[in-house]
Design an enzyme around this catalytic site. Structure first.
Site, PDB file in Angstrom:
ATOM      1  N   CYS A  55      -6.260   2.471  -0.112  1.00  0.00           N
ATOM      2  CA  CYS A  55      -6.087   1.525   0.994  1.00  0.00           C
ATOM      3  C   CYS A  55      -6.244   0.085   0.527  1.00  0.00           C
ATOM      4  O   CYS A  55      -7.199  -0.246  -0.180  1.00  0.00           O
ATOM      5  CB  CYS A  55      -7.107   1.847   2.087  1.00  0.00           C
ATOM      6  SG  CYS A  55      -7.073   0.717   3.487  1.00  0.00           S
ATOM      7  N   PHE A  98     -21.204 -14.856  26.370  1.00  0.00           N
ATOM      8  CA  PHE A  98     -20.798 -13.627  25.677  1.00  0.00           C
ATOM      9  C   PHE A  98     -21.207 -13.746  24.206  1.00  0.00           C
ATOM     10  O   PHE A  98     -20.401 -13.578  23.292  1.00  0.00           O
ATOM     11  CB  PHE A  98     -19.296 -13.379  25.811  1.00  0.00           C
ATOM     12  CG  PHE A  98     -18.810 -13.328  27.232  1.00  0.00           C
ATOM     13  CD1 PHE A  98     -18.895 -12.167  27.974  1.00  0.00           C
ATOM     14  CD2 PHE A  98     -18.283 -14.465  27.840  1.00  0.00           C
ATOM     15  CE1 PHE A  98     -18.451 -12.121  29.290  1.00  0.00           C
ATOM     16  CE2 PHE A  98     -17.837 -14.430  29.151  1.00  0.00           C
ATOM     17  CZ  PHE A  98     -17.918 -13.256  29.888  1.00  0.00           C
ATOM     18  N   CYS A 140       0.843  -1.204   0.000  1.00  0.00           N
ATOM     19  CA  CYS A 140       0.000   0.000   0.000  1.00  0.00           C
ATOM     20  C   CYS A 140       0.878   1.254   0.000  1.00  0.00           C
ATOM     21  O   CYS A 140       1.810   1.371   0.806  1.00  0.00           O
ATOM     22  CB  CYS A 140      -0.903   0.006   1.228  1.00  0.00           C
ATOM     23  SG  CYS A 140      -1.988   1.456   1.335  1.00  0.00           S
ATOM     24  N   ASP A 195     -16.777 -16.582  24.204  1.00  0.00           N
ATOM     25  CA  ASP A 195     -16.089 -15.588  23.377  1.00  0.00           C
ATOM     26  C   ASP A 195     -16.082 -14.246  24.107  1.00  0.00           C
ATOM     27  O   ASP A 195     -16.825 -13.326  23.765  1.00  0.00           O
ATOM     28  CB  ASP A 195     -16.792 -15.456  22.018  1.00  0.00           C
ATOM     29  CG  ASP A 195     -16.123 -14.439  21.107  1.00  0.00           C
ATOM     30  OD1 ASP A 195     -14.956 -14.101  21.352  1.00  0.00           O
ATOM     31  OD2 ASP A 195     -16.786 -13.980  20.153  1.00  0.00           O
ATOM     32  N   CYS A 225      -1.946   0.315   9.489  1.00  0.00           N
ATOM     33  CA  CYS A 225      -1.268  -0.981   9.407  1.00  0.00           C
ATOM     34  C   CYS A 225       0.109  -0.883  10.053  1.00  0.00           C
ATOM     35  O   CYS A 225       0.750   0.165  10.021  1.00  0.00           O
ATOM     36  CB  CYS A 225      -1.110  -1.420   7.949  1.00  0.00           C
ATOM     37  SG  CYS A 225      -2.666  -1.841   7.130  1.00  0.00           S
ATOM     38  N   CYS A 274      -9.630 -12.919  21.338  1.00  0.00           N
ATOM     39  CA  CYS A 274      -8.902 -11.921  20.544  1.00  0.00           C
ATOM     40  C   CYS A 274      -7.660 -11.453  21.286  1.00  0.00           C
ATOM     41  O   CYS A 274      -7.030 -10.466  20.884  1.00  0.00           O
ATOM     42  CB  CYS A 274      -9.813 -10.738  20.210  1.00  0.00           C
ATOM     43  SG  CYS A 274     -10.455  -9.870  21.658  1.00  0.00           S
ATOM     44  N   GLN A 309     -17.325  -9.246  13.680  1.00  0.00           N
ATOM     45  CA  GLN A 309     -16.010  -9.713  13.253  1.00  0.00           C
ATOM     46  C   GLN A 309     -15.548  -8.868  12.064  1.00  0.00           C
ATOM     47  O   GLN A 309     -16.330  -8.489  11.205  1.00  0.00           O
ATOM     48  CB  GLN A 309     -16.066 -11.188  12.870  1.00  0.00           C
ATOM     49  CG  GLN A 309     -16.468 -12.121  14.003  1.00  0.00           C
ATOM     50  CD  GLN A 309     -15.451 -12.179  15.137  1.00  0.00           C
ATOM     51  OE1 GLN A 309     -14.298 -11.771  14.979  1.00  0.00           O
ATOM     52  NE2 GLN A 309     -15.869 -12.673  16.289  1.00  0.00           N
TER      53      GLN A 309
END
Length: 398
Positions: free
Chosen positions: A131, A258, A48, A326, A57, A352, A231
């Site tokens: 992007c 959750f 990019c 989760d 990023c 996560c 997500q």
């Protein structure tokens, strides 16, 4: 000053022999006054053109293979710090230009407005028309987001633009915006129609809805509340869901802790009756509505419950074959302590945060569970984040 990079920290920054971490460097690289003297064989040209200035990023300077190995090691090292070893499956990585949800920012200018991401470690706003991370539908909407910024921002303020690609169009929640006057509400309704948006919200309150913005979870179509968790990519959601489905197997009674808006609940309900628990009432209401509108699903019992203050107890899980859990990034220590004392045969743990996951995994293992395998999932491509699904079983219960 010449420095050699020893390793990467949890943010993906290079850690030298001495001094502060150096972003966008790789292990074994030699750096002199911020310049790469000896590049790593894993260094690549960033795909990019915005990478040097944009803070969206962190890892575009590294090869895909290096990033995959590094993120897998983040999971492995998190577990080993707790004395845990297990089978770690090959990481699944979402493709470029697949992010369906992102928070951009907008500011007014003398000629109109600019929209983009903040620069790395600064409040400078960087426009990102090329992007390589975002879904092309979001990139195509930038002129509309600029128009929206003119209406939402004051002369000196910055507004957040939470943009979500839904099954019926873009769903946008404007954050930190100035209050809407009655005339402005009419103008925003016209903007929604003109640009064929699904919904426009103002700090979490819907202003105009052309069509309900829905997401597909298994056989269910769910309209999420404004700004609700989703997500990051459809690809990542599918990878996580497939792993959870494998763990559940032929379970007939499932508890989803959750549960959010039903990302895993509704796919599980294709084969099992599910008891879904979530702390936010609006999310549970969306899940329940999605289940009621779906066809061919088994019974789903939806309940609003603060699992941090009132975790589900072992006796409440007596008839449960499998559990999905989760939690947010901090993990679910209180709930995991109760779960470890239960007789549930299988647990599908989604996380996560490899660090809080490892802590909770140790609690389950100490309670008699076996960690069979971990599946890393990288849906935050080119970032330092990594997610995972893990299978826990109680061996003596089959």
């Amino acid at each position: 000053m010449t420095q050699t990079i020893l390793r990467l920290n949890h943010k993906g920054e290079g850690v030298p022999e001495t001094g502060a971490p150096i972003p966008r460097t790789l292990p074994n690289e030699v750096v002199e006054d911020g310049r790469i003297v000896t590049p790593s064989a894993d260094r690549v040209a960033a795909p990019c053109r915005h990478f040097k200035s944009c803070g969206g990023c962190a890892m575009q300077h590294a090869s895909d293979a290096f990033v995959a190995d590094w993120k897998t090691d983040v999971v492995r090292l998190g577990l080993s710090a707790r004395g845990i070893e297990t089978d770690i499956r090959p990481i699944v990585t979402s493709p470029a230009q697949s992010r369906r949800r992102a928070t951009l920012h907008g500011r007014r200018t003398k000629k109109g407005a600019m929209v983009g991401f903040f620069g790395r470690g600064s409040d400078a706003l960087i426009e990102v028309p090329d992007c390589k991370l975002l879904d092309p539908a979001i990139i195509a909407a930038i002129p509309m987001l600029e128009e929206l910024t003119v209406a939402a921002a004051s002369r000196k303020s910055t507004v957040g633009l939470v943009v979500t690609l839904s099954g019926s169009g873009l769903d946008i929640d404007v954050r930190d915006a100035k209050p809407l006057e009655p005339q402005s509400i009419l103008e925003m309704s016209a903007l929604v129609e003109r640009h064929k948006l699904a919904r426009l919200s103002w700090d979490g309150e819907a202003v105009a809805t052309r069509v309900p913005p829905f997401q597909i979870f298994g056989a269910g179509k769910v309209t999420l509340p404004p700004g609700a968790f989703l997500q990051a990519t459809d690809h990542g959601q599918q990878a996580l869901s497939d792993a959870v489905r494998d763990i559940l197997g032929d379970a007939k009674q499932v508890v989803d802790l959750f549960a959010g808006c039903g990302t895993f609940t509704l796919p599980a309900a294709e084969k099992a009756e599910v008891w879904a628990l979530e702390g936010e009432a609006s999310l549970i209401a969306a899940l329940d509505a999605g289940w009621r509108m779906a066809t061919g699903l088994k019974k789903v019992k939806s309940e609003t419950r603060d699992l941090f203050r009132r975790p589900l107890l072992p006796q409440e899980l007596r008839k449960t074959d499998a559990v999905i859990i989760d939690p947010p990034r901090a993990g679910a220590e209180a709930q995991t302590i109760e779960l470890a004392q239960s007789g549930v045969k299988r647990i599908a743990a989604v996380s996560c945060n490899p660090i809080s996951f490892a802590r909770d995994a140790k609690i389950l293992i100490d309670g008699g569970y076996r960690l069979d395998w971990v599946q890393p999932v990288d849906q935050f491509r080119w970032s330092s984040h990594v997610e995972l699904v893990a299978q826990f079983t109680k061996p003596h219960m089959g």
